[in-house]
Design an enzyme around this catalytic site. Structure first.
Site, PDB file in Angstrom:
ATOM      1  CG  ASN A  14      -2.176  -0.869   0.955  1.00  0.00           C
ATOM      2  OD1 ASN A  14      -3.071  -0.479   0.227  1.00  0.00           O
ATOM      3  ND2 ASN A  14      -2.186  -2.057   1.524  1.00  0.00           N
ATOM      4  CG  ASN A 108      -6.677   1.441   8.937  1.00  0.00           C
ATOM      5  OD1 ASN A 108      -5.522   1.100   8.708  1.00  0.00           O
ATOM      6  ND2 ASN A 108      -7.636   0.568   9.227  1.00  0.00           N
ATOM      7  CG  HIS A 110     -10.469  -3.209   7.634  1.00  0.00           C
ATOM      8  ND1 HIS A 110      -9.687  -3.779   8.615  1.00  0.00           N
ATOM      9  CD2 HIS A 110     -11.499  -4.055   7.404  1.00  0.00           C
ATOM     10  CE1 HIS A 110     -10.247  -4.937   8.976  1.00  0.00           C
ATOM     11  NE2 HIS A 110     -11.336  -5.128   8.264  1.00  0.00           N
ATOM     12  CD  GLU A 181      -5.817  -3.972   0.871  1.00  0.00           C
ATOM     13  OE1 GLU A 181      -4.714  -3.587   1.285  1.00  0.00           O
ATOM     14  OE2 GLU A 181      -6.253  -5.097   1.091  1.00  0.00           O
TER      15      GLU A 181
HETATM   16  C1  GRF Z   1      -2.975  -5.915   3.428  1.00  0.00           C
HETATM   17  O1  GRF Z   1      -3.913  -6.969   3.387  1.00  0.00           O
HETATM   18  C2  GRF Z   1      -3.644  -4.681   3.981  1.00  0.00           C
HETATM   19  O2  GRF Z   1      -4.989  -4.581   3.636  1.00  0.00           O
HETATM   20  C3  GRF Z   1      -3.577  -4.905   5.433  1.00  0.00           C
HETATM   21  O3  GRF Z   1      -2.231  -5.383   5.619  1.00  0.00           O
HETATM   22  C4  GRF Z   1      -1.901  -6.193   4.481  1.00  0.00           C
HETATM   23  C5  GRF Z   1      -0.503  -5.887   3.986  1.00  0.00           C
HETATM   24  O4  GRF Z   1      -0.469  -4.577   3.517  1.00  0.00           O
HETATM   25  N1  GRF Z   1      -3.891  -3.703   6.162  1.00  0.00           N
HETATM   26  P1  GRF Z   1       0.913  -3.953   2.922  1.00  0.00           P
HETATM   27  O5  GRF Z   1       1.345  -4.830   1.776  1.00  0.00           O
HETATM   28  O6  GRF Z   1       1.940  -3.973   4.040  1.00  0.00           O
HETATM   29  O7  GRF Z   1       0.553  -2.565   2.479  1.00  0.00           O
END
Ligand code: GRF
Length: 208
Positions: A14, A108, A110, A181
């Site tokens: 993300n 955030n 989710h 996301e």
């Molecule tokens: C993802 O599933 C996100 O939705 C959750 O943590 C997981 C890893 O996210 N919050 P990232 O690759 O570290 O951004």
């Protein structure tokens, strides 16, 4: 210029979506001040450093208790004084003093359509395991403001993703990240950076 701090715990996909969007110009008027992780081994830290962005570790293990960690974490954020704090795959309970200091300026991502599959115990891969266990046909992701509750703040945006036969939690997580996301979070930051949304009666509204 919206000055943001991004809080991470893991892979940082993300965060990567945010950095790429700033580089491509799909997020405008935004500067990442620092990336902070509770996890010294988070790949997200490398992603930040490879773009020349400061990356700090504030690990609960380095503090005598949770309250000392909460204080240190909040103090770091106060010192940086961001306009917005983005929790991007951040798996730590948000300190109450942080919500008090930055209420309304923390968002955030989710990995479900809140309020489904949200709240205490629903994070990361566990969310997708529960989605498959329940047998729902549609899931997705939500960007929301953070308040003192767990995943209970005003919803900014959501995007639906179909569950497919044969999905494993890992396959579903990847689809939710790709189709929801990584689209929603950069969009939300760009909207906030360009003053396109506001909160009325605890509901997020787009400015007309
Ligand atoms: C993802 O599933 C996100 O939705 C959750 O943590 C997981 C890893 O996210 N919050 P990232 O690759 O570290 O951004």
């Amino acid at each position: 210029m919206l000055k943001i701090v991004v809080c991470v715990s893991g892979g940082g996909t993300n965060l990567q979506a945010i950095l790429d969007a700033i580089e491509k110009g799909t997020i405008t008027n935004t500067q990442v001040l620092e990336v902070i992780s509770n996890n010294p081994g988070a790949k997200a830290l490398e992603r930040a450093r490879s773009r020349g962005i400061a990356a700090e570790v504030i690990s609960p293990r380095r503090y005598p208790d949770r309250e000392a960690f909460n204080e240190a974490f909040t103090d770091r954020l106060k010192a940086l004084s961001p306009d917005l704090i983005v929790l991007a795959g951040f798996l730590v309970r948000i300190p109450p003093q942080m919500v008090a200091a930055f209420g309304g300026r923390i968002i955030n991502i989710h990995p479900s359509l809140i309020p489904s599959f949200s709240g205490v115990g629903y994070y990361g891969l566990k969310v997708h395991e529960k989605v498959l266990e329940r047998g729902v046909k549609v899931t997705g992701a939500t960007v929301h403001f953070v308040n003192e509750g767990m995943d209970e703040g005003p919803v900014i945006s959501q995007r639906a993703v179909y569950v497919e036969d044969g999905d494993t939690p890992e396959i579903l997580q990847q689809r939710v990240m790709e189709q929801a996301e990584w689209i929603l979070l950069p969009q939300a930051i760009d909207d906030i950076a360009n003053d396109r949304i506001c909160i009325i009666d605890n509901k997020v509204r787009r400015r007309t």
